[in-house]
Enzyme design. Structure first.
Site: not given
Ligand code: CDV
Length: 312
Positions: A47, A111, A147
């Site tokens: 990501e 995203n 986000e």
């Molecule tokens: N980038 C993410 O989506 N991270 C989330 C964190 C914030 C819990 C995840 O689910 O890994």
């Protein structure tokens, strides 16, 4: 003829804020070359793989924020990645922050993950649906997770035919939601590509920190098994701008078993030979959706958003 896709989960170590796109793309290209030498067909990057994980900061200045987004794909910085993948005969999956414009010229921020086929064409584009974190600045946190402020959610989970199979994508927090895999499973998905940036410390629930590695594999292994699909989970890992990110990149078979995984928190490949036909015995028997699912009993899944316990 077996439908085999040799896949590399191309984990990245940290990307610091001062690192340039050119430096990062060099690291991605280095992964491509190693993967090609190992006989891979597909290289899966994490990501937001082109920059540091910028939602950890609150930006008031939009121009400063824009620096983390790509207005075109490929653009000048990413063209060398597309060119080298095509030269090597590799498909790849890439996560990045997308800045698009609607018909009225308004900024649309996503995203995003793309799957690029061996000819260099974008076969699949996915916008992250489950955006975690918060919308406003919360200074009590050790680091932000904005986000919800910096992206708008996508509206579905598309699949594409590529590499002789059916591919889908999900991004980080999506992997924790069973709905993600089931919507892909209902389209016959055979391999789900998932990039992630997962801080080990969760400010609203620090008591979960010690379980972050367990939860990571738990959700992806369950999603693979319950939908008879391969899952490739790929981290950006290590200590990035003082924030520790989980590693554990892996390839999971339709049985739910991990068949390859990274051992470090840095740039590393985990490679597996994936027979897409291994999905069939799960999709044909225990998880034959057409025979065994009972959609008449599942209405609440789409009708209700939050849990509503019965009256006392
Ligand atoms: N980038 C993410 O989506 N991270 C989330 C964190 C914030 C819990 C995840 O689910 O890994």
């Amino acid at each position: 003829m077996p439908r085999v896709v040799t896949v590399a989960a191309a984990q990245l170590g940290p990307i610091q804020r001062a690192d340039t796109r050119a430096q990062v793309v060099e690291r991605l290209i280095s992964h491509l070359r190693t993967a090609a030498a190992m006989g891979c067909d597909l290289v899966v990057f994490p990501e937001l793989a082109l920059t540091t994980f910028f939602p950890r900061w609150y930006f008031e200045d939009e121009a400063e924020l824009d620096r983390f987004y790509e207005a075109e794909m490929p653009g000048p910085a990413t063209r060398p990645l597309f060119d080298e993948a095509k030269r090597l005969g590799l498909a790849f999956h890439l996560g990045y922050a997308e800045l698009a414009r609607d018909d009225a010229g308004r900024a649309r921020r996503y995203n995003t993950a793309i799957l690029v086929d061996k000819s260099g064409q974008i076969a699949l584009r996915y916008h992250k649906v489950h955006l975690p974190g918060h919308r406003e600045h919360e200074p009590w946190r050790k680091f932000q997770h904005l986000e919800k402020r910096y992206f708008e959610p996508g509206d579905g989970f598309p699949v594409a035919r590529a590499l002789g199979g059916i591919f889908g994508a999900a991004i980080c927090n999506d992997r924790r939601w069973s709905e993600t895999y089931r919507v892909l499973g209902l389209q016959g998905v055979e391999m789900v590509l998932i990039g992630y940036n997962t801080p080990i410390h969760n400010p609203p629930a620090p008591e979960h920190d010690v379980l972050s590695g367990f939860h990571n594999h738990l959700v992806m292994q369950a999603g693979a098994y319950q939908n008879g699909t391969w899952v490739v989970g790929v981290a950006k890992a290590g200590v990035e701008e003082g924030c520790e990110l989980l590693g554990q990149s892996c390839v999971i078979a339709p049985s739910g078993e991990i068949v390859a995984r990274c051992a470090t928190q840095g740039d590393e490949l985990a490679v597996a030979r994936c027979d897409l036909d291994a999905c069939a015995s799960y999709k044909r028997t225990l998880f034959n959706f057409a025979v065994h699912r009972q959609p008449h009993a599942y209405g609440m899944i789409v009708e209700r958003k939050g849990a509503e316990p019965p009256p006392e």
